[in-house]
Enzyme design. Structure first.
Site, PDB file in Angstrom:
ATOM      1  NE  ARG A  36      -4.054  -1.797   0.036  1.00 57.51           N
ATOM      2  CZ  ARG A  36      -4.018  -2.859  -0.769  1.00 57.51           C
ATOM      3  NH1 ARG A  36      -3.235  -2.967  -1.710  1.00 57.51           N
ATOM      4  NH2 ARG A  36      -4.919  -3.532  -1.056  1.00 57.51           N
ATOM      5  NE  ARG A  63      -3.617  26.034  -2.577  1.00 57.02           N
ATOM      6  CZ  ARG A  63      -2.610  25.877  -1.498  1.00 57.02           C
ATOM      7  NH1 ARG A  63      -1.545  25.463  -1.476  1.00 57.02           N
ATOM      8  NH2 ARG A  63      -3.240  26.361  -0.521  1.00 57.02           N
ATOM      9  CB  ALA A  75      -4.871  26.737   5.403  1.00 56.61           C
ATOM     10  CG  LEU A  77       2.681  23.095   4.891  1.00 54.22           C
ATOM     11  CD1 LEU A  77       3.972  23.252   4.014  1.00 54.22           C
ATOM     12  CD2 LEU A  77       2.095  21.886   4.398  1.00 54.22           C
ATOM     13  CD  GLU A  92       0.335  29.568   7.266  1.00 53.92           C
ATOM     14  OE1 GLU A  92       0.074  29.973   6.280  1.00 53.92           O
ATOM     15  OE2 GLU A  92       1.521  28.759   7.398  1.00 53.92           O
ATOM     16  CD  GLU A  96      -2.209  31.251   3.530  1.00 56.60           C
ATOM     17  OE1 GLU A  96      -3.321  31.215   3.548  1.00 56.60           O
ATOM     18  OE2 GLU A  96      -1.408  30.717   3.072  1.00 56.60           O
ATOM     19  N   PRO A 114      -7.765  10.265   3.455  1.00 51.04           N
ATOM     20  CG  PRO A 114      -9.375   9.385   4.901  1.00 51.04           C
ATOM     21  CD  PRO A 114      -8.865  10.549   3.878  1.00 51.04           C
ATOM     22  N   GLY A 115      -7.387   8.067   1.941  1.00 51.04           N
ATOM     23  CA  GLY A 115      -7.261   6.790   1.096  1.00 51.04           C
ATOM     24  C   GLY A 115      -5.843   7.014   0.574  1.00 51.04           C
ATOM     25  CD  GLU A 119      -3.147  17.574   4.108  1.00 52.67           C
ATOM     26  OE1 GLU A 119      -2.875  18.788   4.174  1.00 52.67           O
ATOM     27  OE2 GLU A 119      -3.433  17.038   2.908  1.00 52.67           O
TER      28      GLU A 119
END
Length: 196
Positions: A36, A63, A75, A77, A92, A96, A114-115, A119
């Site tokens: 996986r 993006r 937003a 990291l 942030e 921003e 989550p697949g 994160e």
């Protein structure tokens, strides 16, 4: 669930400053071991900044992965070692949206995809807003150089999320969570320090 999904091996394939790509050999129910692949991410924070008129600060940012300009929340990291998550959110918001907030609450904690990734983004509600002090300028570069801040009524932001105009997952969840918290007279909010 009775299966333990034991990881038999873990191999890193790629690493950069934000994430790594790994392959785990995982034992499935019945004993078969399969590979996986997924991304290990450093994590992120997002901010629903709500002013006294019930407007939320939304940003427009390009993006590259989707080749579009998206509606988003301020937003970023979790990339400062040891920094409390609410402090990362405040950083942030200042960088921003050029804003500071006197009141912070935790809205939601979300695994974004989550697949294929671990994160997790922690979404905060920031209120009692004020402009960032003069002389405290942050130099925006790259995609952030064209970043635009728009004030949108929270109800309009909810409509944008439900109509598909907002597609950024953190932004959709943030505005819906803020609207739900407002409908409960903010009683569902958690302390900002509860973020993990």
């Amino acid at each position: 669930m009775s299966s333990t999904y034991e990881v038999r091996s873990h191999t890193e394939r790629l690493r950069n400053r934000v994430f790594s790509v790994v392959t785990d050999a995982v034992e499935m129910p019945g004993g078969e071991v399969v590979d996986r692949d997924y991304m290990v991410h450093i994590g992120a924070v997002g901010v629903v900044a709500l002013d006294g008129e019930g407007r939320v600060a939304l940003i427009r940012q390009y993006r590259p992965a989707v080749r579009q300009v998206l509606w988003e929340l301020p937003a970023g990291l979790i990339d400062v070692p040891g920094e409390p998550l609410v402090d990362a959110a405040a950083r942030e918001l200042a960088e921003e949206a050029d804003l500071v907030a006197a009141r912070w609450d935790l809205l939601a904690e979300v695994h974004t995809t989550p697949g294929c990734s671990n994160e997790k983004i922690r979404l905060f509600l920031a209120r009692e807003l004020a402009p960032k002090p003069d002389g405290d300028a942050y130099e925006r570069t790259h995609e952030e150089a064209d970043l635009e801040v728009h004030w949108v009524a929270l109800d309009d932001a909810v409509a944008m999320a439900l109509s598909g105009e907002i597609t950024n997952a953190a932004c959709v969840i943030g505005v819906l969570a803020a609207a739900q918290a407002r409908s409960r007279d903010w009683s569902s909010l958690r302390p900002a320090a509860d973020a993990e």
